[in-house]
Each structure stands twice: as structure tokens, then as C-alpha cells.
Write a protein that holds these residues in place. Structure first.
Motif, PDB file in Angstrom:
ATOM      1  N   VAL A  79       0.465  -0.923  -0.166  1.00 43.93           N
ATOM      2  CA  VAL A  79      -0.174  -0.002  -0.048  1.00 43.93           C
ATOM      3  C   VAL A  79       0.976   1.162  -0.074  1.00 43.93           C
ATOM      4  N   ARG A  80       1.048   2.200  -1.257  1.00 41.11           N
ATOM      5  CA  ARG A  80       1.280   3.625  -0.712  1.00 41.11           C
ATOM      6  C   ARG A  80       0.515   4.275  -1.175  1.00 41.11           C
ATOM      7  N   ARG A  81       0.503   5.658  -1.197  1.00 43.27           N
ATOM      8  CA  ARG A  81      -0.265   6.724  -0.747  1.00 43.27           C
ATOM      9  C   ARG A  81      -0.008   7.644  -2.105  1.00 43.27           C
ATOM     10  N   LYS A  82      -0.996   9.045  -1.765  1.00 40.88           N
ATOM     11  CA  LYS A  82      -0.880  10.045  -2.625  1.00 40.88           C
ATOM     12  C   LYS A  82      -2.110  11.515  -2.319  1.00 40.88           C
ATOM     13  N   LEU A  83      -1.097  12.956  -2.921  1.00 37.79           N
ATOM     14  CA  LEU A  83      -1.582  13.806  -2.200  1.00 37.79           C
ATOM     15  C   LEU A  83      -2.862  13.825  -3.327  1.00 37.79           C
ATOM     16  N   PHE A  84      -4.072  14.660  -2.952  1.00 43.29           N
ATOM     17  CA  PHE A  84      -5.122  14.839  -3.973  1.00 43.29           C
ATOM     18  C   PHE A  84      -6.072  16.445  -3.358  1.00 43.29           C
ATOM     19  N   ALA A  85      -5.922  17.049  -4.755  1.00 42.60           N
ATOM     20  CA  ALA A  85      -7.478  18.500  -4.281  1.00 42.60           C
ATOM     21  C   ALA A  85      -8.342  18.735  -5.395  1.00 42.60           C
ATOM     22  N   TRP A  86      -8.862  18.924  -5.038  1.00 41.13           N
ATOM     23  CA  TRP A  86      -9.992  19.945  -6.541  1.00 41.13           C
ATOM     24  C   TRP A  86     -10.103  21.387  -6.109  1.00 41.13           C
ATOM     25  N   GLU A  87      -9.488  22.110  -7.002  1.00 40.51           N
ATOM     26  CA  GLU A  87     -10.476  23.818  -7.271  1.00 40.51           C
ATOM     27  C   GLU A  87      -9.995  24.041  -8.670  1.00 40.51           C
TER      28      GLU A  87
END
Length: 220
Positions: free
Chosen positions: A52-60
Motif C-alpha cells: 500500500v502506497r499513498r498520494k495527496l490530491f485536491a480539487w480547486e
């Protein structure tokens, strides 16, 4: 150029996601031209989660912002908007640096389905369900089969699907699975080494990284 180099390295796996309209899983696989083609993957499947790895994300404003993948909470990551790097630091640093954005974290489960390893992107309600699986399991990933399915939800006027995870029976070929995990770990170690070599060969990014480190030290 750096982002494209990274994505060409990391995107060697097919991606399993949710088709909310059809209430089923979809899989995106690269064709001979290196382009992704999306196909149906059914309403449920069984697989062995290897890593399991991770990733940041966002919407604008309908604009996607994201980091590249990382494994540890103290990992240094780069944060992008429209393919342009806008932040650098640990995931905590990035969230503090961009408090105006609702930055979230997705989990990426590298999962063996049949003979192939796929990336399963887990976020939102699916991530909450995944944390429930993690909290309840007493055995490490790789030792058991996980049953993946979908459940329909409604939030206000919005209808969507979330992944469900059920721990199944133990794997019958633990040594083969262990070899797959080792191969995957070696792949990411090799990937990180190539990525760092690319960074060191790019003077502009060396200067940018040094500048960002200084900015972060001043802010925190």
C-alpha cells in the motif's frame, strides 16, 4: 519533464477504479501506443493486496492538484498543479502550506489479481472502509485474499459507489506471494533511485528544491 519522467516510471500498472454510473469496477490498461483504454472489470473480484502506497490530491475550480506516490508519512513529496510543481515537503508540510485547499490522501493498493499486479485507487468512503479492514486484520497483507465489491450510497442528491473489503481465506502459495512482494519492493527501490538520479541531473530542480527547503524552514 520531471513529472512526465516520474509518471512513465510509475504507471507501468493497470489501474482499477469505480464506474459509478454502471455500479461496477473498471480497469484502465495501456495499449500498444502507450495510451490507457478503460474496460469493465465486473462488480466484484478477489485479489491479494501486496503493498500500500499513498498520494495527496485536491480539487480547486475543477482543477486537479496532486502529489506523486509515497510510502512513509515522513517522505518528501512534490505537489503539482496542471503539471507544474507548486510545493515540496512531507505530506504534513504540504497540507500546512496549502491550508486553503482541502487536500486529502488516497491509498493505492498494489493488488495481485490472477497473475497480474494492478493499482487500486482507494479514497473517500472507500478509504474509510479500507481503514476498517486494516484495523480488523491481524495478519499482514500478502497472507490472505481480499474480496472486493461495491455498495451503493446516497448523499443528498448524489448517488455513488464505495468499495467494500472483506478478508477471505489465507493464500495457498505464501512463498510465491512473498516473492511477488520482494519484486515489487525492488521495483520501487530501483524507481526511487532512477528518480533521484534524474533530480540530481536537473540543476534547475536542485535549485528549486533548495529554495523550497529554505521556504519551509522559514514557515515552520
Amino acid at each position: 519533464e520531471l513529472l512526465e519522467f516520474y509518471e512513465n516510471l510509475i504507471n507501468n500498472f493497470s489501474i482499477i477504479s469505480i464506474n459509478h454510473d454502471k455500479e461496477e469496477f473498471s480497469i484502465s490498461e495501456k495499449n500498444d501506443k502507450g495510451e490507457y483504454e478503460k474496460k469493465t472489470f465486473g462488480k466484484s473480484f478477489n485479489g491479494v493486496i501486496l503493498k500500500v502506497r499513498r498520494k495527496l490530491f485536491a480539487w480547486e475550480n475543477d482543477n486537479s492538484l496532486y502529489s506523486y506516490e509515497y510510502e512513509r508519512t515522513d517522505s518528501k513529496v512534490r505537489f503539482y498543479e496542471k503539471g507544474i510543481e507548486i510545493g515540496y515537503g512531507t505530506p504534513k508540510d504540504i497540507k500546512e502550506q496549502f491550508k486553503n485547499l482541502k487536500i486529502k490522501e488516497m491509498n493505492i493498493a498494489y493488488t495481485l489479481v490472477g497473475e497480474k499486479i494492478h493499482k487500486l485507487q482507494i479514497k473517500g468512503k472507500s478509504l474509510s472502509n479500507f481503514f476498517t479492514l486494516i484495523a480488523s486484520k491481524k495478519d499482514p497483507f500478502g497472507s490472505f485474499i481480499t474480496e472486493f465489491s461495491l455498495k451503493k450510497h446516497k448523499r443528498g442528491a448524489v448517488t455513488f459507489c464505495a468499495m467494500e473489503f472483506v478478508k477471505g481465506k489465507f493464500v495457498e502459495n505464501p512463498m510465491e506471494i512473498l516473492e511477488k512482494i520482494e519484486e515489487l519492493n525492488m521495483y520501487f527501490k530501483s524507481f526511487e533511485r532512477m528518480f533521484q538520479e534524474k533530480l540530481l541531473s536537473d540543476d534547475s530542480y536542485e535549485k528549486q528544491e533548495s529554495s523550497m527547503d529554505k521556504d519551509i524552514e522559514e514557515i515552520f
